[in-house]
Motif scaffolding. Sequence first.
Motif, PDB file in Angstrom:
ATOM      1  N   ASN A   2      -9.326  -2.534   6.329  1.00  0.00           N
ATOM      2  CA  ASN A   2      -8.671  -1.713   5.318  1.00  0.00           C
ATOM      3  C   ASN A   2      -7.176  -1.539   5.530  1.00  0.00           C
ATOM      4  OD1 ASN A   2      -9.494  -0.599   2.829  1.00  0.00           O
ATOM      5  ND2 ASN A   2      -9.054   1.462   3.591  1.00  0.00           N
ATOM      6  N   ARG A   3      -6.547  -2.515   6.177  1.00  0.00           N
ATOM      7  CA  ARG A   3      -5.084  -2.542   6.179  1.00  0.00           C
ATOM      8  C   ARG A   3      -4.587  -2.938   4.795  1.00  0.00           C
ATOM      9  NH1 ARG A   3      -2.462   0.097   9.765  1.00  0.00           N
ATOM     10  NH2 ARG A   3      -0.799  -1.440  10.058  1.00  0.00           N
ATOM     11  N   TYR A   4      -5.415  -3.671   4.067  1.00  0.00           N
ATOM     12  CA  TYR A   4      -5.241  -3.902   2.637  1.00  0.00           C
ATOM     13  C   TYR A   4      -6.444  -3.301   1.927  1.00  0.00           C
ATOM     14  CZ  TYR A   4      -1.982  -7.459   4.390  1.00  0.00           C
ATOM     15  OH  TYR A   4      -0.974  -8.117   5.051  1.00  0.00           O
ATOM     16  N   ALA A   5      -6.255  -2.912   0.656  1.00  0.00           N
ATOM     17  CA  ALA A   5      -7.302  -2.172  -0.053  1.00  0.00           C
ATOM     18  C   ALA A   5      -8.270  -3.067  -0.823  1.00  0.00           C
ATOM     19  CB  ALA A   5      -6.649  -1.180  -1.020  1.00  0.00           C
TER      20      ALA A   5
ATOM     21  N   THR B  65       0.396  -3.571   6.721  1.00  0.00           N
ATOM     22  CA  THR B  65      -0.254  -2.804   5.668  1.00  0.00           C
ATOM     23  C   THR B  65       0.728  -2.548   4.542  1.00  0.00           C
ATOM     24  OG1 THR B  65      -1.699  -0.899   5.234  1.00  0.00           O
ATOM     25  CG2 THR B  65       0.252  -0.523   6.615  1.00  0.00           C
TER      26      THR B  65
ATOM     27  N   PRO C 266      -3.808   0.849   0.613  1.00  0.00           N
ATOM     28  CA  PRO C 266      -4.798   1.792   1.150  1.00  0.00           C
ATOM     29  C   PRO C 266      -4.406   3.250   0.935  1.00  0.00           C
ATOM     30  CG  PRO C 266      -4.400  -0.003   2.701  1.00  0.00           C
ATOM     31  CD  PRO C 266      -3.361  -0.132   1.630  1.00  0.00           C
TER      32      PRO C 266
ATOM     33  N   ASP D  54      -4.688  -5.377  -3.260  1.00  0.00           N
ATOM     34  CA  ASP D  54      -3.418  -5.792  -2.670  1.00  0.00           C
ATOM     35  C   ASP D  54      -3.119  -7.251  -3.007  1.00  0.00           C
ATOM     36  OD1 ASP D  54      -1.810  -3.901  -0.979  1.00  0.00           O
ATOM     37  OD2 ASP D  54      -3.817  -3.434  -0.241  1.00  0.00           O
TER      38      ASP D  54
END
Length: 437
Positions: free
Chosen positions: A352-355, A388, A392, A404
Amino acid sequence: MSSTGARFDRGHTDDLMTFLAASPSPYHAVANAAERLEKAGFRQVAETDAWDGTAGGRYVLRGGAIVAWYVPEGAEPHTPFRIVGAHTDSPNLRVKPLPDSGAHGWRQVAVEIYGGPLLNSWLDRDLGLAGRLSLRDGSTRLVNIDRPLLRVPQLAIHLDRSVSSEGLKLDKQRHLQPIWGLGNDVRDGDLIAFLERESGLDSGAVTGWDLMTHSVEAPAYLGRDKELVAGPRMDNLLSVHAATAALVAIATADAAGDVALPCIPVLAAFDHEENGSQSDTGADGPLLGSVLERSVFARGGSYEDRARAFAGSVCLSSDTGHAVHPNYAERHDPTHHPRAGGGPILKVNVNNRYATDGSGRAVFAAACDKAGVPFQSFVSNNSMPCGTTIGPITAARHGIKTVDIGVAILSMHSARELCAADDPYLLANSLVAFLEG
């Protein structure tokens, strides 16, 4: 109704280069975006005023952030939003509260490191100074000294032979302070007095400032066939520019009756992403949620309508990502090699560093298919830490599905970055299709 048919081409990239050159600070970037929106019929609304729910385009400015939205005719209070999120700030050197310093006959400007810049890219480069001046009367004034004014000189190799064997090592406090003149008579107030004169202000008019350095080298096409673009602040003004252009295209098409929008398209460009987004103008602040809620309530909506609108909304968090580097390919995931010129990238990170999740991928894939735009997938090498974005943060803060995406570039966080000349307009075309709903 038909699709907008809006298809950006290389002219969009030409315009991006103009936008980059005219936006040396977040404050300039939002002012330039606002000017483009105004020309398209959007009007600015103050957060301290009462809002109405009539159709049309509006925008809010707050410091280095802008949120703009377009309400189509017949929009209901629970109509969902389609949001493109981006950020206006870039890593650089920013002026300290007591800026005047110097030693050994050199006049210098005291700076602090903002974000995570590639420090070596700021060495031996002609720098200007830009930002925002706060005046004694309570107003603000943008300033842009867009000529060679400052320089951070590197130590000659003759005085540090270890550079060849051990690499360049820079101390952020000692080695990054730029020079801007000669003399031993360094006086407090010299830099600000200079900026007052350059801005046509009275002496003592400036009581506060938010100032930063920028490379004065103009953006340029590069390569055998001019298939590349080199320029500053692509991270992330490339996305701000594309999102602004897409919103204008959608609003213009709706006003002309060329589309029937089932959603309310939104541009949200935040400041302070490079240092965590925790500010009143950052993505972790209340700005976006406040604007969206007030839009619902201005159209006669209830909290129930607000909940319905948010539940049906989607946000594309658009930020630059990493193209595979030909000299460092081992730093990338071996099966995911986003290429410059291959279209926008979909960013995925299971931690979840990217959504992005699977359903979010489907949303973006549908937009790209509708626009006739290819897209690529990006995932980090398992052995490398993943960066990131505002994605998120937006998803967690507002409960809005977020995806993202971005454009693949090289030299991210350098004073001068590099991308393929076609990718900016391919991104813009995909954003138009997304905002159409």
